[in-house]
Design an enzyme around this catalytic site. Structure first.
Site, PDB file in Angstrom:
ATOM      1  N   ASP A   1       0.878  -1.167   0.000  1.00  0.00           N
ATOM      2  CA  ASP A   1       0.000   0.000   0.000  1.00  0.00           C
ATOM      3  C   ASP A   1       0.920   1.222   0.000  1.00  0.00           C
ATOM      4  O   ASP A   1       1.981   1.193   0.615  1.00  0.00           O
ATOM      5  CB  ASP A   1      -0.852  -0.003   1.275  1.00  0.00           C
ATOM      6  CG  ASP A   1      -2.254   0.508   1.031  1.00  0.00           C
ATOM      7  OD1 ASP A   1      -2.363   1.612   0.493  1.00  0.00           O
ATOM      8  OD2 ASP A   1      -3.214  -0.189   1.387  1.00  0.00           O
TER       9      ASP A   1
ATOM     10  N   ASP B   1      -3.187   4.822  -2.304  1.00  0.00           N
ATOM     11  CA  ASP B   1      -4.335   5.194  -1.499  1.00  0.00           C
ATOM     12  C   ASP B   1      -4.984   6.483  -2.017  1.00  0.00           C
ATOM     13  O   ASP B   1      -4.294   7.456  -2.326  1.00  0.00           O
ATOM     14  CB  ASP B   1      -3.842   5.392  -0.055  1.00  0.00           C
ATOM     15  CG  ASP B   1      -4.958   5.575   0.940  1.00  0.00           C
ATOM     16  OD1 ASP B   1      -5.757   4.642   1.103  1.00  0.00           O
ATOM     17  OD2 ASP B   1      -5.024   6.652   1.567  1.00  0.00           O
TER      18      ASP B   1
ATOM     19  N   GLU C   1      -6.610   3.579  -5.791  1.00  0.00           N
ATOM     20  CA  GLU C   1      -7.901   3.586  -5.097  1.00  0.00           C
ATOM     21  C   GLU C   1      -8.657   4.839  -5.534  1.00  0.00           C
ATOM     22  O   GLU C   1      -8.232   5.964  -5.251  1.00  0.00           O
ATOM     23  CB  GLU C   1      -7.718   3.610  -3.575  1.00  0.00           C
ATOM     24  CG  GLU C   1      -9.061   3.490  -2.865  1.00  0.00           C
ATOM     25  CD  GLU C   1      -9.077   4.013  -1.444  1.00  0.00           C
ATOM     26  OE1 GLU C   1      -9.826   3.477  -0.623  1.00  0.00           O
ATOM     27  OE2 GLU C   1      -8.348   4.980  -1.133  1.00  0.00           O
TER      28      GLU C   1
ATOM     29  N   HIS D   1     -11.188  -3.337   3.293  1.00  0.00           N
ATOM     30  CA  HIS D   1     -11.141  -3.019   4.721  1.00  0.00           C
ATOM     31  C   HIS D   1     -11.962  -1.793   5.094  1.00  0.00           C
ATOM     32  O   HIS D   1     -11.935  -1.359   6.239  1.00  0.00           O
ATOM     33  CB  HIS D   1      -9.676  -2.810   5.126  1.00  0.00           C
ATOM     34  CG  HIS D   1      -9.074  -1.628   4.419  1.00  0.00           C
ATOM     35  ND1 HIS D   1      -8.881  -1.597   3.049  1.00  0.00           N
ATOM     36  CD2 HIS D   1      -8.664  -0.430   4.876  1.00  0.00           C
ATOM     37  CE1 HIS D   1      -8.373  -0.429   2.711  1.00  0.00           C
ATOM     38  NE2 HIS D   1      -8.222   0.300   3.803  1.00  0.00           N
ATOM     39  N   ASP D   2     -12.645  -1.209   4.110  1.00  0.00           N
ATOM     40  CA  ASP D   2     -13.432  -0.012   4.378  1.00  0.00           C
ATOM     41  C   ASP D   2     -14.938  -0.226   4.268  1.00  0.00           C
ATOM     42  O   ASP D   2     -15.711   0.653   4.627  1.00  0.00           O
ATOM     43  CB  ASP D   2     -13.051   1.100   3.381  1.00  0.00           C
ATOM     44  CG  ASP D   2     -11.619   1.588   3.559  1.00  0.00           C
ATOM     45  OD1 ASP D   2     -11.137   1.631   4.709  1.00  0.00           O
ATOM     46  OD2 ASP D   2     -10.984   1.915   2.542  1.00  0.00           O
TER      47      ASP D   2
HETATM   48  C1  GLC Z   1      -8.339   5.005   1.992  1.00  0.00           C
HETATM   49  C2  GLC Z   1      -8.154   3.775   2.847  1.00  0.00           C
HETATM   50  C3  GLC Z   1      -8.821   3.988   4.169  1.00  0.00           C
HETATM   51  C4  GLC Z   1      -8.194   5.191   4.839  1.00  0.00           C
HETATM   52  C5  GLC Z   1      -8.249   6.419   3.927  1.00  0.00           C
HETATM   53  C6  GLC Z   1      -7.377   7.510   4.442  1.00  0.00           C
HETATM   54  O1  GLC Z   1      -9.671   5.204   1.667  1.00  0.00           O
HETATM   55  O2  GLC Z   1      -8.617   2.636   2.176  1.00  0.00           O
HETATM   56  O3  GLC Z   1      -8.737   2.871   4.989  1.00  0.00           O
HETATM   57  O4  GLC Z   1      -8.827   5.449   6.040  1.00  0.00           O
HETATM   58  O5  GLC Z   1      -7.806   6.122   2.622  1.00  0.00           O
HETATM   59  O6  GLC Z   1      -6.031   7.176   4.262  1.00  0.00           O
END
Ligand code: GLC
Ligand code: CA
Length: 533
Positions: free
Chosen positions: A107, A209, A272, A334-335
């Site tokens: 990541d 991310d 992402e 994970h979100d």
């Molecule tokens: C992304 C991650 C998430 C995190 C956010 C801030 O959306 O997947 O888990 O809280 O970024 O870094």
């Protein structure tokens, strides 16, 4: 003899052919009894992942971090947090992953650092500090208060005033996660250096991310009110974030990161991107200025569990995909709520068959191969800062981050200590599902194996056949190999006029070898994969 035949040498890259498996390191396997998963724990479980048949592991962040957002607040881009182990542990994990023929994806969080990152400590020290402009600082609004109406994703204003200078800094997420200023070339250089550190070590790529957040409107225009906002909705939905994300400048940054990555053999960049499909596809970039290889497509996560909805989604995505770009699908992460909770446990096998038969790289979230459900977390045990800051709207992510149950021993074999989040749910553990030929785990493994050896599934074209009522039927074709997938989304038996062929896999595991002649009966929530002519 079915058409389920081996693939000859494939022109596709590993990240096109393969299945990606996301590990949330805190919850995979603890090795030292502190109740938190770690790198040596993951290394210990590599044989399981190899048995499952996945091609690449993506690790949520393991960098040094105060853990305000459980690692997504990075205090050092080139280290490992002691909670997870050491750089040596990392090198060992990487070597052992490679030795088993799998890839490792890190990541990487380019949008923001932790407030404890030395860059931010310097930046906040004074207005004259050489690193001041590495972050986004602004004066208060004329009458005082934050510079504009922008809100943080995690609740409250996206601006926090720093007492040292009286200025505000911008954070798309927590105040402990100040946004980097990507208009500053020094930030590019510093991040490139950090990424090179891992590429040189041999990692196979990055999941970047929240890249849609890399830039904000320089003029700081207020966001317009959200026309769909109603009383009772979470206050963070009051405005639409048009000036806070998806700005065109993002593409230049991604092109730079892509160029950097392309200097190394066979690596992948995944982005992402939580945006509508027509915006996601722009993150592939252009031929002249390529962006990421795979902008994550999260639209299955938010999908309505209806055949027609999913059919439309697939057709729309395929039609938006720029020529020559490779699709991808994500079923859980994970979100977001776990697939078995979102679509119901009775649909978990069907959803798994869907994910692993669609065209494009599938990403599987740890535990979804067992049918893990969201685990309710009592209010006093909540850890996720999002839930703590915006309670009561269902934003909490702890329920989807609970420890992996490996066996029937105390704490599922995850830890000898006290797990950082409780284990829960009634689904079986890895050991028991491994021994049960009808389990979701065995189905997942069979689907991955089938996908690997069947060119139609791993690389073939996608063709919609029908989505009548609650039944979704599509084909995948590569050369002379043709596979038809039939999925019954309903809770009654349905008959679907169709195929001449042979069943090669079914969700219940008991129909392989059947000849599917013309009229196929699908039991409730059943899926079939047929080899056809
Ligand atoms: C992304 C991650 C998430 C995190 C956010 C801030 O959306 O997947 O888990 O809280 O970024 O870094
Ligand atoms: Ca540990």
């Amino acid at each position: 003899m079915t058409r389920d035949t081996a693939i000859a040498a494939s022109p596709c890259a590993w990240w096109q052919r393969g299945v990606i498996y996301q590990i949330y390191p805190r919850s995979f396997q603890d090795s030292n009894g502190d109740g938190i998963g770690d790198l040596p724990g993951i290394t210990r479980r590599l044989d399981y992942l190899r048995w499952l048949g996945v091609d690449a592991l993506w690790l949520s962040p393991v960098y040094p971090s105060p853990m305000a957002d459980f690692g997504y607040d990075v205090a050092d881009y080139t280290g490992i947090d002691p909670i997870f182990g050491t750089l040596k542990d990392f090198d060992e994990l990487l070597a052992e992953t490679h030795r088993r023929g799998m890839k490792l994806i890190m990541d990487f969080v380019p949008n923001h650092t932790s407030e404890e990152h030395p860059w931010f400590r310097e930046s906040r020290a004074s207005r004259e500090n050489p690193r001041r402009d590495w972050y986004i600082w602004r004066d208060p609004a004329p009458g005082g208060g934050p510079p504009n109406n922008w809100l943080s994703e995690f609740g409250g204003p996206a601006w926090t005033q720093d007492p040292a200078t009286g200025q505000y800094y911008y954070h798309a997420y927590l105040p402990q996660q100040p946004d980097l200023n990507w208009r500053n070339p020094d930030v590019h250089a510093a991040v490139h250096t950090a990424m090179r550190f891992w590429l040189e070590r041999g990692v196979d790529g990055f999941r970047l991310d929240t890249v849609h957040h890399l830039f904000e409107d320089e003029g700081l225009h207020d966001n317009p009110p959200n026309p769909d906002f109603r009383d009772g909705m979470a206050p963070i939905l009051a405005y639409t974030r048009v000036h806070q994300m998806d700005l065109p400048q993002v593409q230049d940054v991604l092109a730079g990161l892509r160029q950097l990555t392309d200097a190394y053999d066979d690596r992948v960049l995944i982005g992402e991107v939580y945006l509508p499909l027509e915006r996601i596809v722009t993150y592939y970039g252009t031929d002249l200025q390529p962006g990421v290889h795979l902008p994550f497509n999260f639209h299955l996560i938010g999908a309505a569990w209806r055949a027609s909805f999913i059919a439309d989604l697939m057709v729309r995505y395929e039609s938006l995909l720029p020529p020559g770009r490779w699709p991808n699908w994500v079923l859980g992460n994970h979100d977001r709520s776990r697939v078995a909770s979102r679509f119901g446990a009775q649909n978990a096998a069907l959803a798994c068959m869907l994910l692993l038969t669609l065209r494009g790289t599938p990403t599987l979230y740890y535990g979804d191969e067992l049918g893990l459900t969201d685990v309710p977390i009592p209010p006093a045990a909540v850890q996720d800062p999002w839930e703590l800051r915006v309670p009561g709207f269902g934003y909490g992510r702890d329920p989807v981050r609970t420890p992996m149950p490996w066996d029937k021993t105390l704490h599922g074999g995850f830890t000898d200590g006290t797990p950082w989040l409780p284990l829960g749910g009634s689904h079986g553990d890895v050991e028991s599902q491994r021994n049960d030929a009808t389990s979701l785990l065995r189905l997942t493994r069979d689907l991955i194996a089938l996908r690997r050896r069947n060119a139609a599934l791993s690389e073939g074209s996608y063709g919609a056949i029908e989505s009548r009522g609650d039944v979704l039927v599509y084909e995948r074709v590569a050369g002379s190999a043709r596979v038809v997938v039939l999925l019954n989304f309903s809770s009654v038996t349905v008959h679907t006029p169709l195929v001449q062929g042979q069943v090669i896999l079914s969700t219940a595991g008991d129909r392989a070898g059947e000849h599917a002649a013309n009229l196929v009966a699908l039991r409730p929530h059943e899926g079939l994969i047929c080899a056809c002519t």
